[in-house]
Structure formats: C-alpha cells, structure tokens
Design a protein around this motif. Structure first.
Motif, PDB file in Angstrom:
ATOM      1  N   ARG A 250       0.837  -1.202   0.000  1.00  0.00           N
ATOM      2  CA  ARG A 250       0.000   0.000   0.000  1.00  0.00           C
ATOM      3  C   ARG A 250       0.871   1.251   0.000  1.00  0.00           C
ATOM      4  O   ARG A 250       1.785   1.366   0.826  1.00  0.00           O
ATOM      5  N   PRO A 251       0.594   2.211  -0.866  1.00  0.00           N
ATOM      6  CA  PRO A 251       1.364   3.458  -0.846  1.00  0.00           C
ATOM      7  C   PRO A 251       1.119   4.244   0.437  1.00  0.00           C
ATOM      8  O   PRO A 251      -0.002   4.295   0.948  1.00  0.00           O
ATOM      9  N   ALA A 252       2.174   4.852   0.948  1.00  0.00           N
ATOM     10  CA  ALA A 252       2.031   5.732   2.101  1.00  0.00           C
ATOM     11  C   ALA A 252       1.472   7.072   1.648  1.00  0.00           C
ATOM     12  O   ALA A 252       1.455   7.387   0.452  1.00  0.00           O
ATOM     13  N   GLU A 253       0.975   7.866   2.626  1.00  0.00           N
ATOM     14  CA  GLU A 253       0.477   9.202   2.300  1.00  0.00           C
ATOM     15  C   GLU A 253       1.626  10.075   1.817  1.00  0.00           C
ATOM     16  O   GLU A 253       2.770   9.916   2.227  1.00  0.00           O
TER      17      GLU A 253
ATOM     18  N   GLY B  20       5.613   6.173  -5.464  1.00  0.00           N
ATOM     19  CA  GLY B  20       6.917   5.773  -6.002  1.00  0.00           C
ATOM     20  C   GLY B  20       7.647   4.812  -5.083  1.00  0.00           C
ATOM     21  O   GLY B  20       8.271   3.853  -5.545  1.00  0.00           O
ATOM     22  N   GLU B  21       7.572   5.055  -3.791  1.00  0.00           N
ATOM     23  CA  GLU B  21       8.220   4.165  -2.832  1.00  0.00           C
ATOM     24  C   GLU B  21       7.568   2.789  -2.834  1.00  0.00           C
ATOM     25  O   GLU B  21       8.256   1.757  -2.747  1.00  0.00           O
ATOM     26  N   ALA B  22       6.211   2.762  -2.950  1.00  0.00           N
ATOM     27  CA  ALA B  22       5.513   1.478  -3.004  1.00  0.00           C
ATOM     28  C   ALA B  22       5.904   0.702  -4.261  1.00  0.00           C
ATOM     29  O   ALA B  22       6.118  -0.517  -4.218  1.00  0.00           O
TER      30      ALA B  22
ATOM     31  N   GLN C  29       2.411 -19.287 -12.872  1.00  0.00           N
ATOM     32  CA  GLN C  29       3.113 -18.097 -13.341  1.00  0.00           C
ATOM     33  C   GLN C  29       2.884 -16.922 -12.398  1.00  0.00           C
ATOM     34  O   GLN C  29       1.839 -16.795 -11.763  1.00  0.00           O
ATOM     35  N   VAL C  30       3.886 -16.025 -12.310  1.00  0.00           N
ATOM     36  CA  VAL C  30       3.828 -14.836 -11.458  1.00  0.00           C
ATOM     37  C   VAL C  30       3.757 -13.604 -12.354  1.00  0.00           C
ATOM     38  O   VAL C  30       4.508 -13.480 -13.326  1.00  0.00           O
ATOM     39  N   SER C  31       2.861 -12.678 -12.017  1.00  0.00           N
ATOM     40  CA  SER C  31       2.666 -11.468 -12.822  1.00  0.00           C
ATOM     41  C   SER C  31       3.796 -10.475 -12.609  1.00  0.00           C
ATOM     42  O   SER C  31       4.557 -10.550 -11.634  1.00  0.00           O
ATOM     43  N   ALA C  32       3.869  -9.521 -13.519  1.00  0.00           N
ATOM     44  CA  ALA C  32       4.669  -8.323 -13.274  1.00  0.00           C
ATOM     45  C   ALA C  32       3.926  -7.447 -12.270  1.00  0.00           C
ATOM     46  O   ALA C  32       2.720  -7.618 -12.058  1.00  0.00           O
ATOM     47  N   PRO C  33       4.592  -6.516 -11.597  1.00  0.00           N
ATOM     48  CA  PRO C  33       3.880  -5.607 -10.690  1.00  0.00           C
ATOM     49  C   PRO C  33       2.802  -4.823 -11.427  1.00  0.00           C
ATOM     50  O   PRO C  33       2.997  -4.397 -12.568  1.00  0.00           O
ATOM     51  N   PHE C  34       1.649  -4.671 -10.784  1.00  0.00           N
ATOM     52  CA  PHE C  34       0.565  -3.877 -11.357  1.00  0.00           C
ATOM     53  C   PHE C  34      -0.164  -3.164 -10.226  1.00  0.00           C
ATOM     54  O   PHE C  34      -0.062  -3.551  -9.052  1.00  0.00           O
ATOM     55  N   LYS C  35      -0.912  -2.136 -10.592  1.00  0.00           N
ATOM     56  CA  LYS C  35      -1.532  -1.269  -9.591  1.00  0.00           C
ATOM     57  C   LYS C  35      -3.054  -1.351  -9.670  1.00  0.00           C
ATOM     58  O   LYS C  35      -3.628  -1.400 -10.751  1.00  0.00           O
ATOM     59  N   THR C  36      -3.699  -1.378  -8.484  1.00  0.00           N
ATOM     60  CA  THR C  36      -5.152  -1.230  -8.359  1.00  0.00           C
ATOM     61  C   THR C  36      -5.417  -0.133  -7.338  1.00  0.00           C
ATOM     62  O   THR C  36      -4.472   0.487  -6.808  1.00  0.00           O
ATOM     63  N   GLN C  37      -6.681   0.088  -7.013  1.00  0.00           N
ATOM     64  CA  GLN C  37      -7.008   1.096  -6.005  1.00  0.00           C
ATOM     65  C   GLN C  37      -6.422   0.751  -4.645  1.00  0.00           C
ATOM     66  O   GLN C  37      -6.166   1.634  -3.827  1.00  0.00           O
ATOM     67  N   ALA C  38      -6.198  -0.538  -4.380  1.00  0.00           N
ATOM     68  CA  ALA C  38      -5.668  -0.948  -3.077  1.00  0.00           C
ATOM     69  C   ALA C  38      -4.180  -0.686  -2.961  1.00  0.00           C
ATOM     70  O   ALA C  38      -3.663  -0.498  -1.849  1.00  0.00           O
TER      71      ALA C  38
END
Length: 439
Positions: A294-297, A303-305, A365-374
């Motif tokens: 989870r990204p920090a505030e 970017g850090e996440a 198989q393992v995915s590449a990193p991806f982003k959702t609302q979470a």
C-alpha cells in the motif's frame, strides 16, 4: 451508492456534525467527546431532522428527552469513528467526494445544479452535504479495513452453511434491547428487568406495535429503524432464541432474555424458504496468492511502493519462495499469514484490474507488478477450475452473509470498546444526568 433520498436519511446526523466547524464557538456545548465537542445546535438540528422523517407518524417517536439521548449517542459515535479513522491514516480526497456526488446525482437523474436545488429544498447546503458524505465514506472505508483485518470466512464455513441452509427456512427478525452496563449492580439489573417487562406488557396488550416500541424504548443503535435485524437463517440466530423461533408464527414475540448486552425481546416478522440449488452453466474460478504494497500518504508514497514491489518481484524471480515473501512483506493483513493465499474466486471478484491480471497468467506463473485502487500487487496463479454458476452465486452470497454477520458482531463490539474508552462529558438536558464517563 445510495439514492439521494436514502443517502439524505443516512446523512442527516453526519450533516449536523459537519456543520459544527462553521458555527461560532460561544454556542452551548451538548457533549465533549475526547478533544472534540458536539454543540447544542448540532443536536437540535439532528433531532429535528429525525422528527421531520417521522412527520406522518409522530406517535412512533419516543419522548423528546429520550429521542435527544438516542440521537446524541449516534453523534458521539460519529465523532469517535471519524477521529479513529483519521488516527489510523484513512483519508478521503476531494476527488473521491466529487465522484461520489456525481454518482448520486446520476443515479437520481439529476444534474449537479438540480442536486444543489434538491439539497436546498431539504434544508442542506452543498458544503454540509460534502462534509457529511466525506464522513460517511470515511467510516465506510474504516469498516472495510476493519473487515479485512478482523473478519475472515473459511471455505469450510461456507460449505457447512450451504449444507444447513439448502431449502431451510429463513427468518426476518427485529429486536428491542434494554441495555445493561458491564458489571451491572443488582439495582441496575432490577431497573432493566422492570423496563423490559413494561415494554413486553405494552406489546402483549396490543397498545403499541413492535417497531414503534423499538423506536421509543430500545437502547440498540438500530432503534430508529424499528429494531430490524434483517433476514437470518437458523444457524445465524443465538441459541437462546433459535429453538423457540422454530415454533413461532409471524408477529410473535419472545423474551425477555438476558444476554451479554442486556435484556432482549425478539419478534419474528416473516419467514421465507431458503434458496434451492438449480441447474445452470459454469464459470471459471481461480486459485491465487498475492503480495500487496500500500502506498504511504504523500507525494512520494506511490513511487516508494512501486520500488518495494519491484524489489519483491525481483526476489521471487531470483528463486525466493512466493509464500515466504508474502508472509514477510505483504500489506494485506488478511492473506499474508497464509502466504498471500486468496482461495478460490471468480475473475471480477477483486475488481477488473486484478481479475484481468490473473486470467492472463498460466497456472504457476507470477505477474509483473501492477496497480489497483488498493495499491501495488504481484500475483501468482495457482490453479483453475470450472464450477456451476448457480452454486458459485449461492456460495458467494453465503460467504458475504457470513462475513457481514461476523462484521456486525465484531464492529458492534469495537464501537462499544471505543465508546467505553472515550472521555465523554454529556451536558445536554436530561441526558446530562448520566454524568461524564471516560476511559
């Protein structure tokens, strides 16, 4: 999202609370809640809003002092929940509020200007509406996080419930609670017993219907909703009531029965037969595990996440065990202890972005990193299977029902703990006779 009318009913107390920030500080204080206050003007507006809702059935409302006490307790819980949400890092941005408002307007076939006009006719400014909506979303978000960290439903629980509920009767229930404090004295118990016996007498003599008595006398948070508990199967009903309910007819009332919270009366409103399994097509289910960051505030949080998830994905590509990395590093408190295991789910169960990633993988198989609302994810698909559409729909409904029931119980306990630990100094009217309490 609710329709405008339904939301307005739910938002009335939030709106009263939000308005406090715009009011002069010399107004009389109705209650001090930790480091915040509830003004008498807030309480008066909230009470009047309830009175307006019951304009055509005023006789169902309790006496004004009792109604004020009920509404004040709700306002206190709103203050405590929004403060706790802020303390735990829950934030609701302006863009999210704008989206929610647009959704409400669209669902009611209104333009933004028409929404403002409707709000004005209902005595609410757009600023108060925004504040009340923000508070409701804030509390909903906190409940979601609470559910993720405190509530889990196993496949075994779902299967057991489906077996017991197949073709079984379901019961629509309502209750009245006469609350007792923890460690109640004999005098407090005797007073509670006298009160609940008096309420039962009114019902037995048909001097008041159950819903009206709940509104007027119940100490439960759902009192103003007539004490409704909704539909429940027999295994979702406390044992103290379950055996008696089998022989009841709609409209019958049992109790009083002493429970952990006090004395209760329970009414069977109506019954229906449980859903039967029927034939149908099939749907693909996936078994997968994931890691969530989870990204920090703050501006640098995303970017850090992303950097963290990239590092974890590189470790897995280099031979690290996925389950071990998930236990060590995932921010998903529900799945991390199980190595990120999400169980069996359909493609859209966790949202289209997540489902699309899982569907595109091969087993193992393992995915590449991806982003959702979470936040940022990597996911490993474990297996697939085909299951009956009807069975899967019913399984999902049962899982949600069990989860909601667990959440209600845990959330009510959490609110009682929050209320008990808070410093609350009630200064309004007859309610002030209860004095101050603090944790």
């Amino acid at each position: 999202m609710k329709t405008l009318f339904a939301f307005l009913c739910a938002a009335l107390l939030f709106a009263a609370s939000a308005h406090a920030q715009q009011t002069q500080p010399l107004e009389r204080i109705a209650a001090v809640v930790n480091e915040d206050v509830i003004l008498q003007s807030e309480l008066d507006r909230a009470v009047q809003n309830i009175v307006n809702q019951y304009a055509d059935r005023q006789n169902q409302l309790p006496p004004r002092p009792v109604l004020e006490r009920q509404v004040l307790e709700r306002l206190i819980l709103v203050k405590l929940q929004t403060a706790r949400a802020a303390e735990t890092g829950v934030r609701i941005g302006d863009a999210e509020v704008d989206t929610a408002i647009n959704n409400i307007a669209q669902q009611n076939n209104l333009s933004p200007d028409q929404l403002r006009q409707q709000l004005a006719r209902d005595g609410m400014s757009i600023e108060d509406f925004r504040s009340s909506l923000r508070d409701e979303i804030l509390i909903q978000r906190m409940r979601q996080r609470f559910a993720q960290s405190r509530v889990s439903v196993s496949d075994a629980e779902v299967e057991a419930a489906m077996t017991s509920q197949a073709g079984a009767t379901q019961y629509n229930l309502a209750h009245i609670l006469v609350a007792l404090p923890e460690g109640a004295t004999p005098e407090q118990i005797a007073t509670g017993q006298q009160k609940v016996d008096g309420i039962k007498g009114l019902l037995d003599r048909n001097e008041m219907d159950f819903a009206a008595a709940a509104v007027r006398y119940s100490d439960s948070p759902n009192a103003l909703e007539g004490g409704s508990l909704g539909w429940r199967s027999l295994d979702e009903i406390p044992v103290a009531f379950a055996n008696a309910i089998r022989s009841m007819s709609p409209g019958d009332v049992i109790g009083p029965i002493r429970g952990p919270s006090g004395f209760q009366l329970l009414q069977l409103v109506e019954t229906r037969e449980g859903a039967q399994a029927t034939g149908g097509g099939t749907v693909t289910q996936y078994s997968a595990r994931h890691i969530l960051i989870r990204p920090a505030e703050g501006a640098s949080g995303d970017g850090e996440a992303k950097a963290r998830i990239d590092t974890l994905r590189a470790r897995i590509a280099g031979g690290a065990d996925f389950e071990t990395v998930a236990r060590e590093s995932s921010d998903d408190t529900v799945s991390k202890d199980n190595g990120g295991d999400l169980g069996w789910f359909t493609q859209d169960e966790f949202g289209p972005e997540f489902g699309g990633q899982v569907a595109a993988l091969q087993d193992g198989q393992v995915s590449a990193p991806f982003k959702t609302q979470a936040g940022w994810h990597v996911v490993q698909r474990v297996a697939t299977r085909q299951t009956s559409v009807d069975d899967e729909n019913r399984r999902a409904q049962v899982r949600e029902s069990i989860g909601q029931r667990k959440l209600e119980d845990e959330w009510d306990r959490y609110l009682r703990e929050m209320r008990g630990e808070a410093y609350v100094d009630i200064r309004s009217g007859d309610a002030a006779q209860a004095g101050s309490d603090g944790g």
